[in-house]
Scaffold this active site. Structure first.
Site, PDB file in Angstrom:
ATOM      1  N   PHE A  24       0.819  -1.224   0.000  1.00  0.00           N
ATOM      2  CA  PHE A  24       0.000   0.000   0.000  1.00  0.00           C
ATOM      3  C   PHE A  24       0.844   1.261   0.000  1.00  0.00           C
ATOM      4  O   PHE A  24       0.370   2.323   0.376  1.00  0.00           O
ATOM      5  CB  PHE A  24      -0.970   0.020   1.189  1.00  0.00           C
ATOM      6  CG  PHE A  24      -1.658  -1.282   1.435  1.00  0.00           C
ATOM      7  CD1 PHE A  24      -2.495  -1.814   0.480  1.00  0.00           C
ATOM      8  CD2 PHE A  24      -1.463  -1.986   2.614  1.00  0.00           C
ATOM      9  CE1 PHE A  24      -3.132  -3.037   0.684  1.00  0.00           C
ATOM     10  CE2 PHE A  24      -2.088  -3.204   2.833  1.00  0.00           C
ATOM     11  CZ  PHE A  24      -2.920  -3.734   1.865  1.00  0.00           C
ATOM     12  N   GLU A  27      -4.925   2.365  -7.387  1.00  0.00           N
ATOM     13  CA  GLU A  27      -5.297   3.423  -6.435  1.00  0.00           C
ATOM     14  C   GLU A  27      -6.762   3.834  -6.517  1.00  0.00           C
ATOM     15  O   GLU A  27      -7.363   4.187  -5.511  1.00  0.00           O
ATOM     16  CB  GLU A  27      -4.457   4.690  -6.659  1.00  0.00           C
ATOM     17  CG  GLU A  27      -3.074   4.492  -7.244  1.00  0.00           C
ATOM     18  CD  GLU A  27      -2.047   3.950  -6.285  1.00  0.00           C
ATOM     19  OE1 GLU A  27      -2.073   4.337  -5.113  1.00  0.00           O
ATOM     20  OE2 GLU A  27      -1.220   3.137  -6.714  1.00  0.00           O
TER      21      GLU A  27
END
Ligand SMILES: Cc1cc2nc3c(=O)[nH]c(=O)nc-3n(C[C@H](O)[C@H](O)[C@H](O)COP(=O)(O)OP(=O)(O)OC[C@H]3O[C@@H](n4cnc5c(N)ncnc54)[C@H](O)[C@@H]3O)c2cc1C
Ligand code: SF4
Lengths: 338, 735
Positions: B236, B699
């Site tokens: 992430f 994203e």
């Protein structure tokens, strides 16, 4: 972390004997709280006396009409036991609202009573905390205290007792069976946990060399009109901001007996005889519930981040009493507030 | 043979993962492995006066304690510590370098022992004496010290003047607290030192980035350092920059001449990078016809005292809404915390949250439907660069998303929709992200038995890179997917950028296409060399590889099997390595878009919020694998729920410390918080963005979700909460 010895207790007498010879030893049951505390360097027992194999795993009816629960009964087994689900559903619901499935599988009945607070500072050895290190100061009073107590606090400590199960046990007026070197004794639930006062390091009136052997439920289970409502920051797997256990005995819509306990607001499950008395003989309506809430929250005090708990608790009490009165207890599986 | 591209192909690494065959950085065991445990600072700022390791050294099984005083040599220039993602300005953090304490949780010593438990116990016995210095960790109290970053977005017209004279205005500040990534896998590195050769298994999103970094820090030759990260339990963004444990592991391996593993604890991971706390100010001015005339977006974000980390928070409005006058400002505040870093949709998750809440507030002020307002202001051009898009199906996202959600049944008035004791709210928002491609090289080794190995130094951080690469290679080489073996996560493999920014899918897949074309060319040559070849005279683009054969595109009956072509040329393998072509063309903007619709139910008395439905309609070019793509976007939506309602790194600013450094108290959504999520992929063919039309969707899933939920909470309750997370005490005034 400190290295520790490990031994198993063969029976209750052996457990007491072992702990008496080593005052810095600790019992370990499910380990779900103690192991974390050891990892965080908050606890550093010299020895872990494993009591998880003791034959204290049964849930049985008593001759007095109640139920005796062995201290080693896992939270999950207790919540789903037919005697508990049928006769004491309040307890069942409270247990199932706590922690996660995995934790409940490990956690024991006795251990649940003795879990320590979740106050952030208690777990962070880099900060002062009177409960962890008496005399060092309370960081929470002027600190990050959203999860801390609003009732029964002291200058020394504003921690809460985080258990859900205990809130139901308090409402049901359970008793705690303990055994120590001086023999066995029975402690009323209201007398088991302490307020912080000047000795926040002591959560309960259990002596260090005593072991919990069982919890006894009295005959009355309030299975018709009860509810356990837990308000938290996510819909599962979070400690209560505020929780309410309500149990009523009704005659039509008149209250014959009432039990009311709060979780997440004090150093122990919070009850008030005045609040429960105020409900007696009343109709099950908002006026009566509001009065009870006022009594129960009498003297409540916020510390900044947790001010909201007072108003939240008031509304939660009213909702829970309403759920109990209507016979529509809060459910754990649909994550909707009823 | 049906195409793998576009089909819901199960993960090729799924079996390895569920059986435990897939190994992670902390799981590579070698004989004689030493375990390191980190001792961290308990203060945020100051100096180490003394470190006393004697208590630790007395413990049986402890080998050594490394500190800044006795560590092996490291580079002493900033440049050596600048990895690919390092900020332009500042001095990257150097672990165990000197006696200066820059943030709470900083590693001060590494205890090395024969096993991990011993190292951990001993670490608690290391005594550190500090000289404390005054610290600051609160963005709000320090905002007056904010300074502007160097390259702000270009302004247009005069936003202040236009705002002042606008018919309808909205102006407000929004706040996003510090957030941490909390990947499941703990950060870990295993460093194996073998006679001057260093092999490192690291948790990273970029093996080559770490490899170059280590070469710099330890002054080693590239040949001597190999970094591997075959699998990753979530990154992430937290694994984009080399994290300090890899330096510690290598330091220790060099000092002891033994293999060393350093694994961080969950609590220690709260002293790595994080999404910076950010204050966003929006000022929107509209004409009475509901078109925007003025747009000002300012951001003040946190960075460390030693590096200036900033991402594009404010520029997204330029991509979404037409406004002749616009102004942007991005400032930073230096605090005594670790340098902020990329976290899922960095800049957009925060900036678009604020922008889209502000647009909702403007819609309320204009008494316009929120979707309608967005359509009225819709921009067909990137106004910053003043160029059109390669493709932009955002209108279609609004349309399909709204239809799937049933938006037309929404009553505009807040508090007007109810269900029992719940107030019901419907909110929406737009999402936008970039469609980037980075230079990437892929190697294909095709063997005569019809198997191929496809390799590049990418990391699969859990998104499904192994799977889409196998799909694309299988299609391009005309082989069954089971015959494709994808190799990733090894710095010795062909060059590949970091796995981040949503650029990996487009980069690696277009590189596969080019390499496969080269392989096809080689095969064709062999086929043409055969006696009476049916493919005589064909060029490489006249043929395709289908079902194990080289087939004429014009006449499918003219074909040669791959096996016989290779046999005839006595080639047992064909090896090719080619790169993708990264477009230099700046004439078009490349972006992905989304429209998010959310339903919340809020208990009117108790303030308990449930996100009962989310529809996320995404336009992201070609969807390679609807199954992994769906998971990726769904994960983004879940994270958006967390951002809206749960996530917050709680600081006690008196101590400069994180108070909820564990995943019991740092809340992310659990199953009970996640209800109905519908993901829609809007058709968006795009031959301009890159040959395969891939835009990427790492994203986009999270962008706008928190805004849609915040807007729904307003619609339900009439209460506008502008600081995240939206907890029940912010929705209801209880006392
Ligand atoms: C992440 C997380 C979330 C949680 N969420 C909740 C929640 O929402 N609600 C909730 O109610 N609880 C929650 N819990 C707490 C959990 O219920 C307790 O940790 C558990 O009940 C403790 O039981 P145990 O058997 O594991 O105790 P242990 O950890 O084994 O012991 C706890 C303490 O009790 C002592 N002890 C144990 N048994 C005895 C005995 N018979 N006699 C004398 N001393 C004894 C031990 O010495 C120790 O000091 C959570 C815990 C975690 C880790
Ligand atoms: S409230 Fe109690 S537990 Fe928390 S810091 Fe204060 S003394 Fe410690």
């Amino acid at each position: 972390m400190t290295p520790f010895q490990y031994s198993r207790a063969n029976d209750v007498a052996d457990a007491i004997k072992q702990i008496a010879t080593d005052p810095s030893a600790k019992f370990i049951a499910g380990g779900t709280n103690l192991i974390d505390l050891i990892k965080y360097d908050v606890e550093g027992p010299s020895r872990l006396i494993d009591i998880s194999h003791l034959p204290l795993r049964s849930v049985e009816p008593t001759s007095a009409g109640g139920v005796l629960i062995g201290a080693m009964v896992p939270n999950t087994d207790l919540a789903y036991h037919p005697l508990i689900e049928g006769r004491y559903p309040l307890l069942s619901r409270a247990i199932l609202s706590g922690a996660s499935q995995q934790l409940r599988n490990m956690a024991s009945t006795g251990g649940n009573l003795l879990q320590r607070t979740r106050c952030f500072y208690y777990y962070d050895t880099a900060t002062p905390c009177n409960k962890r290190e008496p005399g060092s100061g309370c960081s929470a009073i002027d600190g990050v205290n959203r999860i801390n107590a609003i009732l029964g606090t002291s200058e020394a400590c504003i921690a809460t007792h985080p258990s859900d199960m205990c809130v139901a046990l308090a409402a049901l007026e359970a008793t705690v069976h303990v055994t120590g070197p001086a023999g066995a004794r029975i402690i009323a639930f209201a007398d088991f946990h302490r307020l912080p006062g000047n000795t926040p390091q002591r959560d309960t009136n259990l002596e260090p060399d005593e072991i919990i052997t069982a919890i006894e439920l009295p005959p009355k289970g309030f299975s018709a009109n009860y509810s356990y409502l837990k308000i938290r920051d996510r819909l599962s797997y979070a400690f209560a901001l505020v929780s309410v256990a309500a149990a009523l005995e009704l005659d039509g819509d008149t209250i014959k007996e009432a039990r009311l306990a709060l979780g997440g607001v004090a150093h122990k499950p919070w009850r008030s005889t005045a609040a429960e008395a105020a409900l007696l003989g009343q109709r099950t309506d908002a006026t009566a519930f509001a009065k009870a809430a006022d009594w129960l929250l009498h003297g409540a005090k916020g510390y900044g981040h947790n001010n909201f708990k007072i108003g939240l608790a008031r509304r939660a009490i009213m909702r829970t009493l309403d759920q109990a009165a209507r016979g529509t207890p809060q459910s754990n599986s649909d994550k909707k507030i009823r | 043979m049906a195409s793998y591209i576009g089909s819901a192909t199960p993960r090729v690494d799924g079996r390895a993962k569920v059986t435990g065959e897939a190994k992670y950085a902390g799981e590579f065991n070698v004989p004689g492995l030493v375990h390191g445990y980190v001792v961290e600072s308990t203060i945020p700022k100051g100096r180490i006066v003394r470190i006393d390791p004697s208590g630790a050294l007395e413990v049986d099984g402890v080998i050594d304690v490394l500190t800044h005083r006795n560590r092996p040599q490291m580079a002493d220039k900033d440049d050596a510590y600048k990895d690919e993602v390092a900020t332009e300005k500042g001095s990257p953090y150097r672990p165990l370098y000197d006696d200066i304490v820059l943030f709470s949780g900083q590693p001060l010593a590494l205890v090395l022992a024969e096993d991990w438990e011993t190292a951990r116990v001993a670490a608690s016995l290391v005594k550190v004496e500090y000289q404390k210095a005054p610290h600051v960790t609160d963005l709000h109290t320090e905002r007056a010290n904010a300074f502007a970053i160097d390259k702000p977005e270009k302004p247009r017209g005069d936003a202040e003047k236009a705002f002042a004279s606008a018919a309808v205005r909205h102006e407000a500040e929004y706040f996003i607290p510090t957030e941490h990534h909390n990947p499941m896998e703990l950060f870990a590195s295993t460093a194996i030192w073998d006679d001057g050769q260093l092999t490192v298994y690291d948790k990273t999103q970029g093996v080559q980035n770490v490899q170059q970094y280590l070469c710099g820090v330890f002054k080693m030759k590239p040949d001597a350092v190999r970094v591997m990260s075959p699998y990753m339990g979530g990154g992430f963004g937290s694994g984009l920059r080399p994290q300090y444990q890899v330096v510690l592991a290598v330091l220790a391996a060099r000092a002891l001449k033994r293999p060393v593993r350093v694994m961080l604890s969950r609590a220690q991971m709260y002293a790595l990078g994080h999404r910076p706390a950010t204050i966003e100010r929006l000022a929107l001015g509209a004409k009475s016809d509901g078109t925007l005339d003025a747009m000002t977006h300012e951001a003040i974000a946190v960075t460390s005292q030693f590096e200036e980390f900033a991402r594009n928070d404010t520029g997204w409005g330029n991509l979404l809404y037409r406004s002749p006058n616009a102004k942007f400002e991005h400032k930073l505040v230096k605090l005594d915390v670790p340098t902020s870093c990329d976290m899922r949709a960095p800049g957009a998750a925060t900036g678009v949250y604020a922008l889209e809440c502000a647009m909702d507030e403007l819609a309320v002020a204009l008494k316009t439907d929120p979707v309608q307002l967005r359509l009225q202001c819709y921009s067909d051009r990137d106004q910053g660069a003043d160029i059109p898009y390669t493709s932009k199906q955002l209108r279609e996202c609004y349309r399909e998303g709204a239809a799937a959600f049933g938006w037309d049944k929404r009553k505009a008035e807040p508090r007007s929709m109810r269900e029992g004791s719940d107030l019901v709210g419907w909110g929406m928002a737009s999402g936008v992200w970039e469609a980037l491609q980075m230079a990437t090289t892929v190697r294909i080794v095709l063997t005569a038995n019809g198997h191929a190995e496809v390799a590049t130094a990418a990391s699969d951080i859990g998104t499904g890179t192994y799977t889409i690469m196998a799909q694309v290679a299988a299609d391009m080489l005309g082989l069954p997917i089971d015959n494709i073996n994808v190799k990733l996560g090894d710095s010795t493999l062909p060059q590949c950028p970091l796995e981040g920014g949503s650029w990996i899918a487009s980069s690696v897949c277009n590189a596969i296409a080019n390499t496969a074309r080269a392989v096809r060319g080689d095969l064709l040559k062999l086929a043409i060399g055969m006696k009476d070849s049916p493919l005589a005279g064909a060029g490489v683009d006249d043929v395709a590889l289908i079902d194990g054969k080289i087939v004429s595109r014009r006449d499918a009956t003219r074909a040669v099997s791959i096996a016989s072509a290779m046999q005839s040329g006595t080639a047992d393998r064909i090896t090719r390595e080619e790169a993708n072509k990264v477009a230099e063309d700046k004439s078009h903007a490349r972006n992905v878009h989304s429209a998010i619709f959310a339903e919340v139910k809020v208990d009117e008395q108790l303030g308990v919020i449930r996100v009962t439905r989310v529809v996320n309609a995404v336009a992201a070019g070609r969807i390679l694998n609807p199954k992994t793509a769906h998971s990726q976007v769904m994960g983004g939506v879940v994270w958006g729920i967390g951002m809206a309602l749960h996530e917050e790194t709680l600081f006690d600013h008196r101590f400069g410390r994180v108070m909820n450094a564990n995943i019991a108290e740092y809340h992310v959504p659990v199953n009970a918080d996640v209800h109905d999520i519908k993901v829609i992929f809007v058709d968006e063919p795009d031959e301009m963005v890159n040959p395969l039309g891939i835009k990427g969707l790492g994203e986009i899933g999270i962008v706008g979700v928190a805004a849609a939920i915040a807007n729904a909470v307003y619609h339900a309750t009439g209460k506008r909460v502008r600081d995240l997370p939206i907890t029940l005490d912010k929705v209801i005034q209880f006392n």
